[in-house]
Write a protein that holds these residues in place. Structure first.
Motif, PDB file in Angstrom:
ATOM      1  N   ASP A  59     -75.873 -18.749 -93.218  1.00 38.02           N
ATOM      2  CA  ASP A  59     -77.278 -18.838 -92.858  1.00 38.02           C
ATOM      3  C   ASP A  59     -77.548 -17.652 -91.923  1.00 38.02           C
ATOM      4  OD1 ASP A  59     -79.868 -20.036 -92.181  1.00 38.02           O
ATOM      5  OD2 ASP A  59     -78.909 -20.498 -90.252  1.00 38.02           O
ATOM      6  N   ASP A  97     -80.953 -17.038 -89.567  1.00 42.09           N
ATOM      7  CA  ASP A  97     -81.636 -17.400 -88.316  1.00 42.09           C
ATOM      8  C   ASP A  97     -80.863 -18.487 -87.566  1.00 42.09           C
ATOM      9  OD1 ASP A  97     -83.895 -15.699 -88.455  1.00 42.09           O
ATOM     10  OD2 ASP A  97     -84.887 -17.048 -89.855  1.00 42.09           O
ATOM     11  N   ASP A  98     -80.589 -18.228 -86.311  1.00 34.05           N
ATOM     12  CA  ASP A  98     -79.905 -19.157 -85.393  1.00 34.05           C
ATOM     13  C   ASP A  98     -78.440 -19.395 -85.766  1.00 34.05           C
ATOM     14  OD1 ASP A  98     -82.121 -19.612 -83.595  1.00 34.05           O
ATOM     15  OD2 ASP A  98     -83.058 -20.581 -85.313  1.00 34.05           O
ATOM     16  N   THR A  99     -77.946 -18.599 -86.709  1.00 40.94           N
ATOM     17  CA  THR A  99     -76.509 -18.592 -86.996  1.00 40.94           C
ATOM     18  C   THR A  99     -75.925 -17.231 -86.624  1.00 40.94           C
ATOM     19  OG1 THR A  99     -76.679 -20.270 -88.696  1.00 40.94           O
ATOM     20  CG2 THR A  99     -74.793 -18.795 -88.843  1.00 40.94           C
ATOM     21  N   ASP A 133     -78.309 -26.759 -93.920  1.00 40.36           N
ATOM     22  CA  ASP A 133     -77.058 -26.015 -94.138  1.00 40.36           C
ATOM     23  C   ASP A 133     -75.887 -26.941 -94.446  1.00 40.36           C
ATOM     24  OD1 ASP A 133     -77.856 -23.221 -93.720  1.00 40.36           O
ATOM     25  OD2 ASP A 133     -78.337 -23.882 -91.692  1.00 40.36           O
ATOM     26  N   ASP A 152     -76.554 -23.360 -88.887  1.00 38.99           N
ATOM     27  CA  ASP A 152     -76.878 -24.145 -87.681  1.00 38.99           C
ATOM     28  C   ASP A 152     -77.627 -25.437 -87.990  1.00 38.99           C
ATOM     29  OD1 ASP A 152     -79.260 -22.353 -88.287  1.00 38.99           O
ATOM     30  OD2 ASP A 152     -80.102 -23.666 -86.747  1.00 38.99           O
TER      31      ASP A 152
HETATM   32 MG   LIG Z   1     -80.675 -21.300 -89.355  1.00 41.15          MG
END
Ligand SMILES: [Mg+2]
Length: 228
Positions: free
Chosen positions: A9, A11-13, A183, A178
């Protein structure tokens, strides 16, 4: 079966996305205020976000494709206010430019490089971050998006597209992300190995736990090596 491919992933990973998206919305709003002042006179940035969400709800068949959905929203917004709908493409470019201005987690490039020596590396994103624009495209063997798959995570279609791109069976692919539902549950439903990226140490919210949990990308290397 040994792991041969790792999908990430974005974004935010690989980076924190909240501040980046907020900034991209603010820069788009500034542009709208200059190009279409009547809209900004009566709508705050937050009010436009609500207007956008309402428009997305009216186009359920397209909303998984966040690029197309945002362009359609801008077209309808400008048309509603008597501006040229063709401005939507320019407005989207303003958003897209700032949306790519991410700051990678400290260990992201190093870990991608290290894992890339031994594994095929893919990206499976629901958003419109562009790894090539961001400058990390050389780490990825493939990228799959909802626009191509016709559906966003956790829909199996996007994971199946990634498996096709990897030429790999589900049990030889580890997906790192995340979001517990999009996910972890999404990848687990197809039989992929799952790694929950949980930098803030949140409690696991669901009943079926991930195969592994990490707080930093650095910790991913030993997880994957143990599975290989
Ligand atoms: Mg993400």
């Amino acid at each position: 079966m040994a792991i041969t491919c790792i999908t990430f992933d974005l974004d935010d990973t690989l980076w924190e996305s909240g501040s980046v998206l907020a900034n991209a919305e603010a820069r788009l709003y500034e542009w709208i205020a200059r190009a279409c002042p009547d809209i900004a006179r009566t709508h705050s940035c937050d009010a436009l976000a609500a207007h956008r969400q309402a428009h997305y709800a009216s186009i359920p068949e397209i909303r998984h494709d966040l690029t197309r959905a945002r362009i359609l929203w801008l077209e309808s917004l400008f048309e509603e206010w008597g501006y040229e709908p063709g401005l939507a493409e320019t407005g989207f470019r303003v958003f897209r430019e700032h949306r790519q201005a991410v700051t990678l987690f400290d260990d992201a490039a190093r870990v991608l490089g290290k894992l890339g020596e031994r594994y095929s590396i893919g990206a499976i994103t629901n958003g419109n971050a562009d790894v090539h624009h961001i400058g990390i495209g050389h780490h990825f063997d493939f990228v799959v998006t909802p626009a191509e798959a016709g559906a966003a995570k956790p829909d199996p279609a996007i994971f199946e597209l990634a498996l096709n791109a990897a030429g790999a069976s589900p049990e030889s692919v580890a997906h790192v992300g995340d979001d517990p539902m999009r996910d972890v549950a999404g990848a687990a439903a197809l039989g992929l190995c799952t790694v929950w990226m949980n930098p803030k140490g949140h409690p696991w919210p669901d009943e079926a736990p991930p195969d592994a949990e990490i707080r930093t990308l650095d910790a991913l290397v030993s997880v994957i090596n143990a599975w290989s």
